[in-house]
Motif scaffolding. Structure first.
Motif, PDB file in Angstrom:
ATOM      1  N   LYS A 187       6.208 -68.962  30.898  1.00  0.00           N
ATOM      2  CA  LYS A 187       7.585 -69.079  30.390  1.00  0.00           C
ATOM      3  C   LYS A 187       7.944 -70.541  30.107  1.00  0.00           C
ATOM      4  O   LYS A 187       8.600 -70.847  29.114  1.00  0.00           O
ATOM      5  CB  LYS A 187       8.581 -68.499  31.394  1.00  0.00           C
ATOM      6  CG  LYS A 187       8.301 -67.079  31.800  1.00  0.00           C
ATOM      7  CD  LYS A 187       8.657 -66.115  30.724  1.00  0.00           C
ATOM      8  CE  LYS A 187       8.517 -64.695  31.254  1.00  0.00           C
ATOM      9  NZ  LYS A 187       8.111 -63.755  30.306  1.00  0.00           N
ATOM     10  N   ALA A 188       7.488 -71.457  30.954  1.00  0.00           N
ATOM     11  CA  ALA A 188       7.785 -72.881  30.755  1.00  0.00           C
ATOM     12  C   ALA A 188       7.148 -73.390  29.467  1.00  0.00           C
ATOM     13  O   ALA A 188       7.757 -74.166  28.728  1.00  0.00           O
ATOM     14  CB  ALA A 188       7.311 -73.703  31.947  1.00  0.00           C
ATOM     15  N   GLY A 189       5.924 -72.970  29.187  1.00  0.00           N
ATOM     16  CA  GLY A 189       5.252 -73.379  27.956  1.00  0.00           C
ATOM     17  C   GLY A 189       5.967 -72.869  26.720  1.00  0.00           C
ATOM     18  O   GLY A 189       6.137 -73.598  25.737  1.00  0.00           O
ATOM     19  N   LEU A 190       6.396 -71.622  26.759  1.00  0.00           N
ATOM     20  CA  LEU A 190       7.142 -71.058  25.638  1.00  0.00           C
ATOM     21  C   LEU A 190       8.426 -71.855  25.408  1.00  0.00           C
ATOM     22  O   LEU A 190       8.772 -72.174  24.268  1.00  0.00           O
ATOM     23  CB  LEU A 190       7.463 -69.584  25.894  1.00  0.00           C
ATOM     24  CG  LEU A 190       6.271 -68.625  25.877  1.00  0.00           C
ATOM     25  CD1 LEU A 190       6.674 -67.266  26.438  1.00  0.00           C
ATOM     26  CD2 LEU A 190       5.724 -68.468  24.469  1.00  0.00           C
ATOM     27  N   GLN A 191       9.097 -72.220  26.494  1.00  0.00           N
ATOM     28  CA  GLN A 191      10.338 -72.991  26.375  1.00  0.00           C
ATOM     29  C   GLN A 191      10.066 -74.396  25.834  1.00  0.00           C
ATOM     30  O   GLN A 191      10.808 -74.902  24.994  1.00  0.00           O
ATOM     31  CB  GLN A 191      11.055 -73.068  27.724  1.00  0.00           C
ATOM     32  CG  GLN A 191      12.384 -73.788  27.651  1.00  0.00           C
ATOM     33  CD  GLN A 191      13.363 -73.137  26.692  1.00  0.00           C
ATOM     34  OE1 GLN A 191      13.547 -71.929  26.700  1.00  0.00           O
ATOM     35  NE2 GLN A 191      13.987 -73.933  25.842  1.00  0.00           N
ATOM     36  N   ARG A 192       8.983 -75.052  26.315  1.00  0.00           N
ATOM     37  CA  ARG A 192       8.631 -76.393  25.824  1.00  0.00           C
ATOM     38  C   ARG A 192       8.392 -76.384  24.318  1.00  0.00           C
ATOM     39  O   ARG A 192       8.844 -77.270  23.596  1.00  0.00           O
ATOM     40  CB  ARG A 192       7.378 -76.925  26.539  1.00  0.00           C
ATOM     41  CG  ARG A 192       7.636 -77.567  27.854  1.00  0.00           C
ATOM     42  CD  ARG A 192       6.454 -78.348  28.434  1.00  0.00           C
ATOM     43  NE  ARG A 192       5.147 -78.128  27.848  1.00  0.00           N
ATOM     44  CZ  ARG A 192       4.248 -77.240  28.283  1.00  0.00           C
ATOM     45  NH1 ARG A 192       4.505 -76.454  29.293  1.00  0.00           N
ATOM     46  NH2 ARG A 192       3.075 -77.140  27.686  1.00  0.00           N
ATOM     47  N   ALA A 193       7.651 -75.386  23.844  1.00  0.00           N
ATOM     48  CA  ALA A 193       7.353 -75.300  22.413  1.00  0.00           C
ATOM     49  C   ALA A 193       8.622 -75.036  21.611  1.00  0.00           C
ATOM     50  O   ALA A 193       8.834 -75.634  20.556  1.00  0.00           O
ATOM     51  CB  ALA A 193       6.315 -74.218  22.153  1.00  0.00           C
ATOM     52  N   HIS A 194       9.468 -74.168  22.122  1.00  0.00           N
ATOM     53  CA  HIS A 194      10.734 -73.882  21.438  1.00  0.00           C
ATOM     54  C   HIS A 194      11.591 -75.144  21.373  1.00  0.00           C
ATOM     55  O   HIS A 194      12.123 -75.494  20.316  1.00  0.00           O
ATOM     56  CB  HIS A 194      11.473 -72.759  22.161  1.00  0.00           C
ATOM     57  CG  HIS A 194      12.789 -72.424  21.557  1.00  0.00           C
ATOM     58  ND1 HIS A 194      12.911 -71.758  20.363  1.00  0.00           N
ATOM     59  CD2 HIS A 194      14.050 -72.687  21.966  1.00  0.00           C
ATOM     60  CE1 HIS A 194      14.186 -71.629  20.072  1.00  0.00           C
ATOM     61  NE2 HIS A 194      14.902 -72.179  21.031  1.00  0.00           N
ATOM     62  N   THR A 195      11.702 -75.852  22.482  1.00  0.00           N
ATOM     63  CA  THR A 195      12.490 -77.077  22.547  1.00  0.00           C
ATOM     64  C   THR A 195      11.912 -78.161  21.632  1.00  0.00           C
ATOM     65  O   THR A 195      12.656 -78.913  21.002  1.00  0.00           O
ATOM     66  CB  THR A 195      12.565 -77.591  24.000  1.00  0.00           C
ATOM     67  OG1 THR A 195      13.176 -76.576  24.800  1.00  0.00           O
ATOM     68  CG2 THR A 195      13.367 -78.861  24.112  1.00  0.00           C
ATOM     69  N   ALA A 196      10.585 -78.225  21.538  1.00  0.00           N
ATOM     70  CA  ALA A 196       9.926 -79.232  20.695  1.00  0.00           C
ATOM     71  C   ALA A 196      10.186 -78.993  19.215  1.00  0.00           C
ATOM     72  O   ALA A 196      10.093 -79.915  18.409  1.00  0.00           O
ATOM     73  CB  ALA A 196       8.424 -79.249  20.959  1.00  0.00           C
ATOM     74  N   GLY A 197      10.513 -77.747  18.847  1.00  0.00           N
ATOM     75  CA  GLY A 197      10.821 -77.471  17.454  1.00  0.00           C
ATOM     76  C   GLY A 197       9.856 -76.527  16.754  1.00  0.00           C
ATOM     77  O   GLY A 197       9.865 -76.448  15.520  1.00  0.00           O
TER      78      GLY A 197
END
Length: 108
Positions: free
Chosen positions: A68-78
């Motif tokens: 879940k953290a990785g999915l959020q990081r990628a979403h936040t990165a753009g």
């Protein structure tokens, strides 16, 4: 046909994607073909670096369902789309068509 840049994709999963996306050209970062879309394994790359490297290219990120953290990081990165790996396997042609505007995504 879209040129799809694979970033951080292991050899086994690349073979699976080649079968799912046989109507497209899959390349790696050392290719001379500019990508129409980037597909990145979030668990094996830094999302911010991927976005910085290809700012004008749609980016599809995937990882396992427990990251879940990785999915959020990628979403936040753009990243333009972030999904779990199983959804990529189920919907690869449709997702590529949506992100590249390459027309029909009929998987049959």
């Amino acid at each position: 046909m879209a040129t799809i840049l694979l970033v951080g994709v292991d050899l086994f999963f690349r073979g699976k994607l080649e079968g799912l996306l046989s109507d497209h050209r899959l390349v790696t970062s050392d290719s001379v073909h500019p990508p129409d879309i980037v597909v990145a394994d979030i668990a094996r790359v830094e999302p911010e670096e991927v976005v910085e490297a290809w700012p004008d290219v749609p980016i599809l990120g995937y990882t396992n369902h427990t990251d879940k953290a990785g999915l959020q990081r990628a979403h936040t990165a753009g990243f333009d789309q972030v999904i779990v790996k199983s959804a990529l396997v189920e919907r690869a042609p449709e997702l590529v068509a949506q992100l590249t505007g390459t027309g029909s995504a009929d998987p049959s």
